[in-house]
Design an enzyme around this catalytic site. Structure first.
Site: not given
Length: 419
Positions: A97, A226, A320, A324, A412
Protein backbone atom coordinates in the site's frame (compact mmCIF):
# COMPACT_ATOMS: atom_id res chain seq x y z
CA UNK A 1 18.04 1.40 32.46
CA UNK A 2 18.71 -1.81 34.36
CA UNK A 3 22.36 -2.92 34.05
CA UNK A 4 23.15 -6.60 34.18
CA UNK A 5 23.83 -7.35 37.87
CA UNK A 6 26.09 -10.24 36.89
CA UNK A 7 28.03 -9.44 33.71
CA UNK A 8 29.15 -12.52 31.83
CA UNK A 9 32.61 -13.44 33.19
CA UNK A 10 33.86 -14.95 29.93
CA UNK A 11 34.06 -13.57 26.40
CA UNK A 12 31.56 -16.18 25.18
CA UNK A 13 28.40 -17.68 26.71
CA UNK A 14 28.42 -21.16 28.17
CA UNK A 15 28.12 -23.86 25.46
CA UNK A 16 24.65 -25.31 25.07
CA UNK A 17 23.99 -28.72 23.53
CA UNK A 18 21.66 -28.73 20.55
CA UNK A 19 18.17 -29.98 21.33
CA UNK A 20 16.15 -32.34 19.19
CA UNK A 21 13.07 -30.71 17.61
CA UNK A 22 10.62 -32.31 20.02
CA UNK A 23 12.80 -32.59 23.12
CA UNK A 24 12.21 -30.69 26.32
CA UNK A 25 15.58 -29.04 26.90
CA UNK A 26 16.51 -28.11 30.44
CA UNK A 27 19.07 -25.49 29.44
CA UNK A 28 19.31 -22.80 26.75
CA UNK A 29 20.94 -19.45 26.12
CA UNK A 30 17.70 -17.51 25.61
CA UNK A 31 14.26 -18.65 26.77
CA UNK A 32 11.51 -16.94 24.75
CA UNK A 33 8.05 -16.99 26.30
CA UNK A 34 5.31 -16.50 23.75
CA UNK A 35 5.00 -17.71 20.14
CA UNK A 36 3.39 -14.63 18.67
CA UNK A 37 5.15 -12.64 15.94
CA UNK A 38 7.57 -11.03 18.41
CA UNK A 39 8.75 -14.26 20.02
CA UNK A 40 8.96 -16.17 16.76
CA UNK A 41 10.80 -13.38 14.92
CA UNK A 42 13.28 -13.07 17.79
CA UNK A 43 13.86 -16.84 17.73
CA UNK A 44 14.41 -16.74 13.97
CA UNK A 45 16.92 -13.87 14.17
CA UNK A 46 18.85 -15.48 17.02
CA UNK A 47 18.88 -18.92 15.44
CA UNK A 48 20.39 -17.45 12.27
CA UNK A 49 23.05 -15.79 14.43
CA UNK A 50 23.89 -19.08 16.15
CA UNK A 51 22.29 -18.21 19.50
CA UNK A 52 20.51 -21.17 21.13
CA UNK A 53 16.82 -20.55 21.96
CA UNK A 54 13.75 -22.34 23.28
CA UNK A 55 10.25 -20.97 22.61
CA UNK A 56 7.43 -21.72 25.07
CA UNK A 57 3.79 -21.01 24.18
CA UNK A 58 0.83 -21.55 26.49
CA UNK A 59 -1.69 -22.12 23.66
CA UNK A 60 -1.85 -24.86 21.05
CA UNK A 61 -0.60 -24.34 17.53
CA UNK A 62 -4.06 -24.07 15.96
CA UNK A 63 -5.05 -21.27 18.33
CA UNK A 64 -1.83 -19.33 17.74
CA UNK A 65 -2.14 -19.57 13.96
CA UNK A 66 -5.76 -18.38 14.01
CA UNK A 67 -5.37 -15.50 16.49
CA UNK A 68 -6.66 -12.41 14.66
CA UNK A 69 -4.60 -9.28 15.25
CA UNK A 70 -2.91 -6.60 13.17
CA UNK A 71 -2.53 -6.70 9.43
CA UNK A 72 -0.39 -3.65 8.56
CA UNK A 73 3.39 -4.08 8.35
CA UNK A 74 5.70 -1.08 8.35
CA UNK A 75 8.54 -0.91 5.86
CA UNK A 76 11.09 -1.85 8.55
CA UNK A 77 9.04 -4.91 9.56
CA UNK A 78 8.77 -6.02 5.94
CA UNK A 79 12.52 -5.56 5.50
CA UNK A 80 13.25 -7.55 8.68
CA UNK A 81 11.07 -10.48 7.60
CA UNK A 82 12.76 -10.58 4.22
CA UNK A 83 16.22 -10.44 5.79
CA UNK A 84 15.24 -13.29 8.14
CA UNK A 85 14.20 -15.48 5.20
CA UNK A 86 10.53 -15.19 6.18
CA UNK A 87 9.27 -12.95 3.40
CA UNK A 88 8.66 -15.26 0.44
CA UNK A 89 4.92 -15.81 0.93
CA UNK A 90 4.45 -12.26 2.17
CA UNK A 91 5.91 -10.96 -1.11
CA UNK A 92 3.67 -13.28 -3.12
CA UNK A 93 0.41 -12.75 -1.24
CA UNK A 94 0.79 -9.48 0.68
CA UNK A 95 -0.75 -6.26 -0.60
CA UNK A 96 1.67 -3.30 -0.84
CA UNK A 97 0.00 0.00 0.00
CA UNK A 98 1.24 3.45 -0.93
CA UNK A 99 -1.24 5.49 1.10
CA UNK A 100 -4.43 5.78 3.08
CA UNK A 101 -7.60 7.76 2.53
CA UNK A 102 -8.98 10.07 5.22
CA UNK A 103 -12.70 10.78 5.14
CA UNK A 104 -14.08 13.66 7.20
CA UNK A 105 -16.66 16.40 6.90
CA UNK A 106 -18.18 14.34 4.04
CA UNK A 107 -15.06 14.68 1.87
CA UNK A 108 -12.09 12.47 1.09
CA UNK A 109 -8.33 13.07 1.01
CA UNK A 110 -5.59 10.62 0.08
CA UNK A 111 -2.22 10.64 1.89
CA UNK A 112 0.49 9.55 -0.57
CA UNK A 113 3.16 7.74 1.46
CA UNK A 114 6.02 7.38 -1.07
CA UNK A 115 5.75 11.01 -2.17
CA UNK A 116 5.94 12.20 1.44
CA UNK A 117 8.52 9.77 2.86
CA UNK A 118 11.06 9.26 0.12
CA UNK A 119 9.53 6.05 -1.17
CA UNK A 120 8.33 4.15 1.91
CA UNK A 121 5.04 2.30 2.11
CA UNK A 122 3.34 -0.45 4.11
CA UNK A 123 2.28 -4.04 3.47
CA UNK A 124 -1.12 -5.55 4.25
CA UNK A 125 -0.33 -9.08 5.43
CA UNK A 126 -2.21 -10.53 8.37
CA UNK A 127 -0.49 -11.40 11.64
CA UNK A 128 -1.91 -14.90 11.33
CA UNK A 129 0.11 -15.38 8.14
CA UNK A 130 3.30 -13.94 9.62
CA UNK A 131 2.95 -16.38 12.52
CA UNK A 132 2.29 -19.35 10.22
CA UNK A 133 5.38 -18.53 8.18
CA UNK A 134 7.62 -18.19 11.23
CA UNK A 135 6.29 -21.37 12.87
CA UNK A 136 6.92 -23.35 9.69
CA UNK A 137 10.50 -22.06 9.52
CA UNK A 138 11.11 -22.79 13.20
CA UNK A 139 9.89 -26.36 12.91
CA UNK A 140 11.78 -26.93 9.66
CA UNK A 141 14.98 -25.77 11.36
CA UNK A 142 14.37 -28.10 14.31
CA UNK A 143 14.42 -25.39 16.96
CA UNK A 144 12.56 -26.25 20.19
CA UNK A 145 9.02 -24.82 20.04
CA UNK A 146 6.75 -26.13 22.78
CA UNK A 147 3.02 -25.47 22.47
CA UNK A 148 0.67 -25.98 25.43
CA UNK A 149 3.57 -25.06 27.70
CA UNK A 150 2.17 -22.86 30.45
CA UNK A 151 4.79 -20.73 32.16
CA UNK A 152 4.09 -20.48 35.90
CA UNK A 153 6.87 -18.12 36.97
CA UNK A 154 10.33 -16.79 36.26
CA UNK A 155 12.80 -16.82 39.15
CA UNK A 156 16.33 -15.53 39.50
CA UNK A 157 15.84 -12.51 37.27
CA UNK A 158 18.51 -10.61 39.20
CA UNK A 159 21.05 -13.45 38.97
CA UNK A 160 23.01 -14.91 36.07
CA UNK A 161 20.97 -18.14 36.30
CA UNK A 162 17.30 -17.24 35.68
CA UNK A 163 14.88 -20.17 35.61
CA UNK A 164 11.59 -20.52 33.77
CA UNK A 165 9.09 -22.75 35.58
CA UNK A 166 6.44 -24.21 33.28
CA UNK A 167 3.98 -27.08 32.88
CA UNK A 168 4.00 -29.21 29.77
CA UNK A 169 2.14 -32.45 29.08
CA UNK A 170 0.95 -32.61 32.68
CA UNK A 171 4.40 -32.29 34.26
CA UNK A 172 6.08 -29.38 36.01
CA UNK A 173 9.39 -28.56 34.34
CA UNK A 174 12.21 -26.02 34.57
CA UNK A 175 14.29 -24.32 31.91
CA UNK A 176 17.62 -22.78 32.95
CA UNK A 177 18.92 -20.00 30.75
CA UNK A 178 21.13 -16.95 30.46
CA UNK A 179 18.28 -14.60 29.53
CA UNK A 180 14.50 -14.72 29.53
CA UNK A 181 12.50 -12.68 27.01
CA UNK A 182 8.83 -12.07 27.72
CA UNK A 183 6.89 -11.95 24.44
CA UNK A 184 3.78 -13.29 26.16
CA UNK A 185 1.57 -10.21 25.97
CA UNK A 186 -0.12 -7.83 28.34
CA UNK A 187 -1.58 -10.64 30.48
CA UNK A 188 1.58 -12.74 30.38
CA UNK A 189 3.62 -14.03 33.28
CA UNK A 190 7.11 -12.74 32.51
CA UNK A 191 6.40 -9.08 33.22
CA UNK A 192 5.59 -10.11 36.81
CA UNK A 193 9.26 -10.99 37.24
CA UNK A 194 9.96 -7.25 37.27
CA UNK A 195 9.38 -6.19 40.90
CA UNK A 196 6.75 -3.54 41.56
CA UNK A 197 9.39 -1.45 43.32
CA UNK A 198 11.32 -0.91 40.09
CA UNK A 199 8.41 -0.95 37.65
CA UNK A 200 6.44 2.11 36.58
CA UNK A 201 3.30 1.83 34.46
CA UNK A 202 1.53 4.49 32.41
CA UNK A 203 -1.97 3.92 31.06
CA UNK A 204 -4.85 5.59 29.28
CA UNK A 205 -8.21 3.86 28.73
CA UNK A 206 -10.38 5.27 25.96
CA UNK A 207 -14.16 5.73 26.29
CA UNK A 208 -14.95 3.62 23.21
CA UNK A 209 -14.14 0.30 21.58
CA UNK A 210 -13.98 -1.17 18.08
CA UNK A 211 -16.46 -3.67 16.69
CA UNK A 212 -14.40 -5.60 14.13
CA UNK A 213 -15.64 -7.97 11.48
CA UNK A 214 -14.16 -10.24 8.83
CA UNK A 215 -16.35 -10.54 5.76
CA UNK A 216 -16.17 -12.55 2.57
CA UNK A 217 -16.48 -9.44 0.45
CA UNK A 218 -13.96 -7.61 -1.75
CA UNK A 219 -12.59 -4.36 -0.29
CA UNK A 220 -14.39 -1.21 -1.34
CA UNK A 221 -11.10 0.55 -2.04
CA UNK A 222 -7.56 -0.60 -2.80
CA UNK A 223 -6.15 1.15 0.29
CA UNK A 224 -7.33 1.68 3.87
CA UNK A 225 -10.04 4.26 4.57
CA UNK A 226 -10.07 6.05 7.94
CA UNK A 227 -13.37 7.85 8.47
CA UNK A 228 -14.31 10.53 11.00
CA UNK A 229 -18.05 11.16 11.23
CA UNK A 230 -20.63 12.51 13.64
CA UNK A 231 -21.79 8.90 14.06
CA UNK A 232 -18.31 7.73 15.12
CA UNK A 233 -15.14 6.35 13.58
CA UNK A 234 -14.99 3.65 10.90
CA UNK A 235 -12.12 1.85 9.18
CA UNK A 236 -12.15 -0.15 5.95
CA UNK A 237 -9.22 -2.55 5.67
CA UNK A 238 -8.68 -5.93 4.03
CA UNK A 239 -7.03 -9.30 4.44
CA UNK A 240 -6.96 -10.23 0.75
CA UNK A 241 -8.60 -9.17 -2.54
CA UNK A 242 -11.67 -11.17 -1.50
CA UNK A 243 -11.77 -10.67 2.29
CA UNK A 244 -12.54 -7.36 4.00
CA UNK A 245 -11.62 -6.37 7.56
CA UNK A 246 -13.90 -3.59 8.82
CA UNK A 247 -14.27 -1.70 12.09
CA UNK A 248 -16.85 0.52 13.77
CA UNK A 249 -16.44 2.68 16.86
CA UNK A 250 -18.90 1.42 19.51
CA UNK A 251 -19.44 2.14 23.22
CA UNK A 252 -17.38 0.23 25.76
CA UNK A 253 -19.14 -2.93 26.91
CA UNK A 254 -20.85 -3.49 23.56
CA UNK A 255 -22.08 -7.03 22.93
CA UNK A 256 -21.40 -8.12 19.32
CA UNK A 257 -24.72 -9.95 19.37
CA UNK A 258 -26.44 -6.55 19.48
CA UNK A 259 -25.06 -5.82 16.03
CA UNK A 260 -26.66 -8.06 13.39
CA UNK A 261 -24.96 -8.08 10.02
CA UNK A 262 -27.37 -5.71 8.26
CA UNK A 263 -27.00 -3.14 11.02
CA UNK A 264 -23.20 -3.27 10.68
CA UNK A 265 -23.27 -2.81 6.91
CA UNK A 266 -25.80 0.04 7.12
CA UNK A 267 -23.70 1.84 9.72
CA UNK A 268 -20.50 1.41 7.72
CA UNK A 269 -22.17 2.88 4.64
CA UNK A 270 -23.36 5.87 6.67
CA UNK A 271 -19.97 6.59 8.21
CA UNK A 272 -18.01 6.31 4.96
CA UNK A 273 -20.40 8.53 2.98
CA UNK A 274 -18.91 11.55 1.20
CA UNK A 275 -20.65 14.12 -0.98
CA UNK A 276 -18.50 13.34 -4.03
CA UNK A 277 -19.61 9.68 -3.99
CA UNK A 278 -23.20 9.62 -2.72
CA UNK A 279 -23.88 6.23 -4.30
CA UNK A 280 -20.78 4.46 -2.93
CA UNK A 281 -21.76 1.34 -1.02
CA UNK A 282 -19.67 -1.42 0.48
CA UNK A 283 -20.07 -4.74 -1.28
CA UNK A 284 -21.75 -6.94 1.30
CA UNK A 285 -20.90 -10.54 1.99
CA UNK A 286 -21.09 -13.17 4.75
CA UNK A 287 -19.60 -12.02 8.06
CA UNK A 288 -17.31 -14.80 9.25
CA UNK A 289 -15.99 -13.26 12.50
CA UNK A 290 -17.18 -10.55 14.84
CA UNK A 291 -15.59 -9.22 18.04
CA UNK A 292 -15.24 -6.12 20.22
CA UNK A 293 -11.79 -4.67 20.88
CA UNK A 294 -11.29 -2.29 23.85
CA UNK A 295 -8.93 0.65 23.31
CA UNK A 296 -6.06 1.43 25.66
CA UNK A 297 -2.55 2.83 25.78
CA UNK A 298 -0.11 1.27 28.25
CA UNK A 299 3.64 1.39 28.83
CA UNK A 300 5.71 -0.48 31.42
CA UNK A 301 9.16 0.89 32.29
CA UNK A 302 11.82 -0.41 32.32
CA UNK A 303 11.67 -3.08 29.63
CA UNK A 304 14.56 -4.89 31.30
CA UNK A 305 15.27 -6.11 34.81
CA UNK A 306 18.46 -8.10 35.29
CA UNK A 307 18.33 -11.09 32.94
CA UNK A 308 14.61 -10.59 32.08
CA UNK A 309 13.66 -8.51 29.05
CA UNK A 310 10.19 -7.53 27.86
CA UNK A 311 9.14 -7.07 24.23
CA UNK A 312 5.93 -6.24 22.41
CA UNK A 313 2.63 -6.23 24.29
CA UNK A 314 4.34 -7.44 27.46
CA UNK A 315 5.87 -3.97 27.67
CA UNK A 316 3.47 -1.68 25.82
CA UNK A 317 0.00 -1.50 24.30
CA UNK A 318 -1.22 1.01 21.71
CA UNK A 319 -4.72 1.54 20.35
CA UNK A 320 -4.91 -0.01 16.89
CA UNK A 321 -5.71 3.24 15.07
CA UNK A 322 -2.08 3.89 14.15
CA UNK A 323 -1.25 0.27 13.15
CA UNK A 324 1.70 0.21 15.54
CA UNK A 325 1.23 -2.84 17.79
CA UNK A 326 2.85 -5.62 15.76
CA UNK A 327 5.40 -3.20 14.33
CA UNK A 328 6.53 -1.98 17.75
CA UNK A 329 6.97 -5.60 18.81
CA UNK A 330 9.05 -6.29 15.72
CA UNK A 331 11.22 -3.23 16.38
CA UNK A 332 11.80 -4.37 19.98
CA UNK A 333 13.04 -7.80 18.98
CA UNK A 334 15.19 -6.47 16.14
CA UNK A 335 17.02 -4.26 18.66
CA UNK A 336 17.13 -7.14 21.15
CA UNK A 337 18.42 -9.66 18.61
CA UNK A 338 21.33 -7.35 17.78
CA UNK A 339 22.15 -6.97 21.48
CA UNK A 340 21.95 -10.69 22.23
CA UNK A 341 23.97 -11.55 19.14
CA UNK A 342 26.73 -9.16 20.26
CA UNK A 343 26.66 -10.69 23.74
CA UNK A 344 26.88 -14.18 22.28
CA UNK A 345 29.79 -13.27 20.01
CA UNK A 346 31.85 -11.10 22.37
CA UNK A 347 30.41 -11.31 25.86
CA UNK A 348 29.59 -7.56 25.72
CA UNK A 349 26.36 -6.51 27.42
CA UNK A 350 26.47 -2.93 26.08
CA UNK A 351 23.48 -3.43 23.79
CA UNK A 352 21.50 -5.18 26.51
CA UNK A 353 22.29 -2.42 28.99
CA UNK A 354 20.77 0.19 26.65
CA UNK A 355 17.93 -1.99 25.31
CA UNK A 356 15.16 -0.48 27.43
CA UNK A 357 16.09 3.15 26.83
CA UNK A 358 16.63 2.57 23.11
CA UNK A 359 13.23 0.95 22.62
CA UNK A 360 11.29 3.27 24.90
CA UNK A 361 12.22 6.33 22.85
CA UNK A 362 10.57 4.75 19.83
CA UNK A 363 7.70 3.33 21.91
CA UNK A 364 6.71 6.74 23.24
CA UNK A 365 6.82 8.25 19.75
CA UNK A 366 4.48 5.49 18.56
CA UNK A 367 2.26 5.96 21.61
CA UNK A 368 1.92 9.64 20.75
CA UNK A 369 1.10 8.94 17.11
CA UNK A 370 -1.48 6.30 18.05
CA UNK A 371 -3.01 8.72 20.55
CA UNK A 372 -3.14 11.43 17.87
CA UNK A 373 -4.84 9.18 15.33
CA UNK A 374 -7.28 7.85 17.92
CA UNK A 375 -8.35 11.15 19.46
CA UNK A 376 -8.50 12.95 16.11
CA UNK A 377 -10.67 10.38 14.35
CA UNK A 378 -12.97 9.14 17.13
CA UNK A 379 -15.96 10.94 18.58
CA UNK A 380 -15.77 10.99 22.37
CA UNK A 381 -19.26 10.58 23.86
CA UNK A 382 -18.56 13.58 26.12
CA UNK A 383 -16.99 15.90 23.56
CA UNK A 384 -18.48 19.27 22.72
CA UNK A 385 -19.10 20.80 19.27
CA UNK A 386 -15.95 22.83 19.92
CA UNK A 387 -13.95 19.62 20.27
CA UNK A 388 -15.38 18.30 17.01
CA UNK A 389 -14.39 21.48 15.18
CA UNK A 390 -10.84 21.08 16.50
CA UNK A 391 -10.72 17.53 15.10
CA UNK A 392 -11.93 18.70 11.70
CA UNK A 393 -9.42 21.55 11.70
CA UNK A 394 -6.57 19.09 12.32
CA UNK A 395 -7.76 16.76 9.54
CA UNK A 396 -8.12 19.73 7.19
CA UNK A 397 -4.53 20.72 7.98
CA UNK A 398 -3.33 17.23 6.99
CA UNK A 399 -5.27 17.61 3.74
CA UNK A 400 -3.74 21.00 2.89
CA UNK A 401 -0.30 21.11 4.53
CA UNK A 402 2.49 18.98 3.02
CA UNK A 403 4.33 19.25 6.35
CA UNK A 404 1.38 17.90 8.36
CA UNK A 405 0.78 15.16 5.80
CA UNK A 406 4.46 14.19 5.84
CA UNK A 407 4.42 13.94 9.65
CA UNK A 408 1.48 11.53 9.46
CA UNK A 409 3.03 9.52 6.61
CA UNK A 410 6.44 9.21 8.28
CA UNK A 411 4.91 7.92 11.51
CA UNK A 412 2.46 5.58 9.76
CA UNK A 413 5.09 3.95 7.54
CA UNK A 414 7.40 3.67 10.55
CA UNK A 415 10.28 5.55 12.11
CA UNK A 416 13.80 4.14 11.72
CA UNK A 417 14.85 1.35 14.07
CA UNK A 418 18.02 2.52 15.83
CA UNK A 419 21.21 0.51 15.54
Amino acid sequence: MQPDPHPHPHPHPRPVPAAAPHSRPERTSVAIVGAGPAGLLLARLLDRAGVDTVVLESRDRAYVEQRQRAGILEQATVDALRAAGAGDRMDREGLPHDGIELRFDRRAHRVDFPALTGGRGVMVYAQTEVVKDLIALRLADGGPLLFDAEVRAVTGADTDRPVVHYCHEGRERTLHCDYVVGCDGFHGVVRNAVPDAVRTTYERVYPYSWLGILAEAPPVYDELIYAHSARGFALASMRSPSVSRLYLQVPNGTDPADWPDDRIWDELDARFAVDAEPALKLERGPVTAKSVLPMRSHVTEPMRYGRVLLAGDAAHIVPPTGAKGLNLAAADVIVLARALTAWHATGSTAGLDTYSDTCLRRVWRAEHFSYFMTTTLHTDPAQSPFDTRLQLAQLDRVAHSPHAAAELAENYTGLPIPD
